[in-house]
Design a protein around this motif. Structure first.
Motif, PDB file in Angstrom:
ATOM      1  N   SER A  42       0.834  -1.202   0.000  1.00  0.00           N
ATOM      2  CA  SER A  42       0.000   0.000   0.000  1.00  0.00           C
ATOM      3  C   SER A  42       0.869   1.252   0.000  1.00  0.00           C
ATOM      4  O   SER A  42       0.414   2.331   0.374  1.00  0.00           O
ATOM      5  N   ASP A  81      -5.584  -4.996  -0.437  1.00  0.00           N
ATOM      6  CA  ASP A  81      -6.528  -6.095  -0.670  1.00  0.00           C
ATOM      7  C   ASP A  81      -5.742  -7.373  -0.931  1.00  0.00           C
ATOM      8  O   ASP A  81      -4.947  -7.453  -1.862  1.00  0.00           O
ATOM      9  N   SER A  93      -7.331 -10.484  -1.068  1.00  0.00           N
ATOM     10  CA  SER A  93      -8.276 -11.553  -1.396  1.00  0.00           C
ATOM     11  C   SER A  93      -7.780 -12.426  -2.547  1.00  0.00           C
ATOM     12  O   SER A  93      -8.090 -13.621  -2.604  1.00  0.00           O
ATOM     13  N   TYR A 122      -4.925  -5.144  10.135  1.00  0.00           N
ATOM     14  CA  TYR A 122      -5.649  -6.169   9.380  1.00  0.00           C
ATOM     15  C   TYR A 122      -6.980  -6.461  10.067  1.00  0.00           C
ATOM     16  O   TYR A 122      -7.023  -6.664  11.281  1.00  0.00           O
ATOM     17  N   SER A 176      -9.359   0.366   7.311  1.00  0.00           N
ATOM     18  CA  SER A 176      -8.109  -0.207   7.828  1.00  0.00           C
ATOM     19  C   SER A 176      -7.696   0.398   9.162  1.00  0.00           C
ATOM     20  O   SER A 176      -6.575   0.182   9.624  1.00  0.00           O
ATOM     21  N   ARG A 232      -3.556   2.280   4.343  1.00  0.00           N
ATOM     22  CA  ARG A 232      -4.529   1.184   4.338  1.00  0.00           C
ATOM     23  C   ARG A 232      -3.810  -0.153   4.258  1.00  0.00           C
ATOM     24  O   ARG A 232      -2.626  -0.219   3.927  1.00  0.00           O
TER      25      ARG A 232
END
Length: 362
Positions: free
Chosen positions: A123, A133, A135, A159, A294, A130
Motif C-alpha cells: 500500500s 486487498d 483476497s 488487518y 483499515s 490502508r
C-alpha cells in the motif's frame, strides 16, 4: 500517589495500575522466598513454575493449539526480523512479504540480508494509509513463508482479516495488537510480539511457533539465534529476562480477570470509538490518516490542518496530563495508542480535550 498520567505512549506503553501495585507488593519478596524474583536463579523451582504458568496462561487466553511451542526470547521484535529468515528461509526459497508500513519494511530489509525476498502486495502508493486487498494475493510456489504485520503502530492501520496462505506458513508480527482481539492461531505458522505494548514491559519477546517449523534449525547459524535451542530448553537456555516474564504473567492474569481476550476486544472498540467519533464529527478540523476500512484499534493516527496547531495541541495536551500524543518522528501528526491497559476514562478525557481544543481553535 499523585494523579496518574493519561498515558497514550506507543511503547513502552501503559500498564494496569493494579498490576504495577501487585509487582510493587512482591518486589522484595516473591512467593515467600525472602528475595525478589530478580534475585533468584532461573534454574530454581519457583522461577520454573512461574515460567510454566505464564506459558499455560498464554495458551489458554490466546487459544494456542497443543502442536505449537511458546518461547520467551530477548531482543525485541526487531531481532525476530532476522531470526525468521535465518531459521526459515533456505536457499532456493523466497520470503514473501506484505508491505503495509514502517515495521513491515524493517522486517523486509532484514530478510534481504539472509535470502531472496519478494513483496506480494503493498500500500506504499497510498502512503501506507490502508491494508492492501489480499483476497486474490498471488504467493510464489517456492515461498518459504508469507509475512504480515498485523498492526502498523506508526501509520495506524490494522488487518481486519488475514490472508489465506494454504500450505505456506503465515508469519505474523503482532507486537502491537496481540491479545487485543481473538485470533485463529492455527492459521499461522509463527506469531511473534514484543511485550511492551499489550503484554507487559520491554525486555521479553513472545514467539508462538508450530512445532514442525522449529524442531530443527539450520546448524550453520549461531546457537542463540536458533529456534530449536530455545524450544529444547523451554526458554531457559540462558538467563531469561526474568522480571519481564513475571510481569507478563501478571498481565495475563489481569486479562483473564477482565473476561479474556474477547472481552478485551469489545473494551478496546468502546475506547477507540470515542476518539474516532470525535475525529469524524469534527467537520474536517481533525483528519484521520488511515483509511476507514483499515483503522487500527490500537494506534489512532490523525492530523490537524496546521502543523502549528498540531504543536499547540501536543503542548496543551501535556499541560493537561496527556502523554504520548505526538506522532512518530518519521511521519509527524498526532497519535493516540490505546492498548489493552489504557483505561476507558483516559479515552473519554482525550475526546473531551479534543472537542474543547477545536472549540478554541476551529
Amino acid at each position: 500517589m499523585t494523579k496518574r498520567a493519561y498515558n497514550f505512549n506507543a511503547g513502552p506503553a501503559a500498564l494496569p495500575l493494579e498490576v504495577l501495585q501487585q509487582a510493587q507488593e512482591q518486589l522484595v519478596d516473591y512467593a515467600s522466598a525472602g528475595m525478589s524474583i530478580m534475585e533468584m536463579s532461573h534454574r530454581s523451582a519457583i522461577y520454573e513454575q512461574m515460567n510454566e504458568e505464564t506459558q499455560s496462561l498464554l495458551r489458554e487466553l490466546f487459544g494456542i493449539p497443543s502442536n505449537y511451542k511458546v518461547m520467551f526470547l530477548q531482543g525485541g521484535a526487531s531481532t525476530q526480523f532476522a531470526m525468521i529468515p535465518m531459521n526459515l528461509l533456505p536457499a532456493g526459497k523466497v520470503g514473501a512479504y506484505v508491505a503495509t508500513g514502517s515495521w513491515a519494511d524493517k522486517a523486509l530489509k532484514e530478510a534481504k540480508l539472509f535470502g531472496e525476498t519478494t513483496v506480494v502486495a503493498s500500500s506504499e502508493a497510498d502512503k501506507f494509509n490502508r491494508i492492501p486487498d489480499l483476497s486474490n494475493v498471488e504467493i510464489p510456489s517456492n515461498a518459504a513463508y508469507l509475512h504480515v504485520t498485523s498492526n502498523e503502530t506508526i501509520e495506524g492501520t490494522q488487518y481486519k482479516q488475514f490472508p489465506v496462505a494454504g500450505d505456506i506458513p503465515l508469519i505474523g508480527d503482532m507486537s502491537s495488537d496481540i491479545l487485543s482481539r481473538p485470533v485463529d492461531v492455527s492459521q499461522f505458522g509463527l506469531i511473534y510480539a514484543g511485550a511492551q505494548k499489550n503484554l507487559g514491559p520491554s525486555g521479553v519477546t513472545i514467539v508462538i511457533a508450530r512445532e514442525d517449523l522449529v524442531q530443527e534449525s539450520p546448524k550453520s547459524i549461531a546457537t542463540m539465534m536458533r529456534y530449536d535451542t530455545h524450544v529444547k530448553n523451554n526458554s531457559l537456555y540462558n538467563t531469561p529476562p526474568s522480571f519481564s516474564v513475571y510481569l507478563v504473567n501478571l498481565m495475563l492474569k489481569w486479562v483473564q480477570s477482565r473476561g479474556g481476550v474477547a472481552a478485551m476486544e469489545q473494551y478496546n472498540r468502546d475506547k477507540t470509538q470515542l476518539i474516532y467519533d470525535t475525529i469524524d464529527q469534527s467537520g474536517g478540523f481533525y483528519r484521520g490518516f488511515a483509511d476507514a476500512g483499515s483503522r487500527s484499534a490500537m494506534n489512532l493516527t490523525f492530523r490537524i490542518h496546521s502543523e502549528e496547531l498540531e504543536k499547540q495541541f501536543v503542548k496543551e495536551s501535556e499541560a493537561n496530563g496527556f502523554v504520548g500524543l505526538k506522532g512518530h518522528r518519521s511521519v509527524g501528526g498526532l497519535r493516540a495508542s490505546t492498548y489493552n491497559a489504557v483505561p476507558l476514562e483516559s479515552c473519554k478525557a482525550l475526546a473531551e480535550f479534543m472537542v474543547d481544543f477545536q472549540k478554541r481553535n476551529g
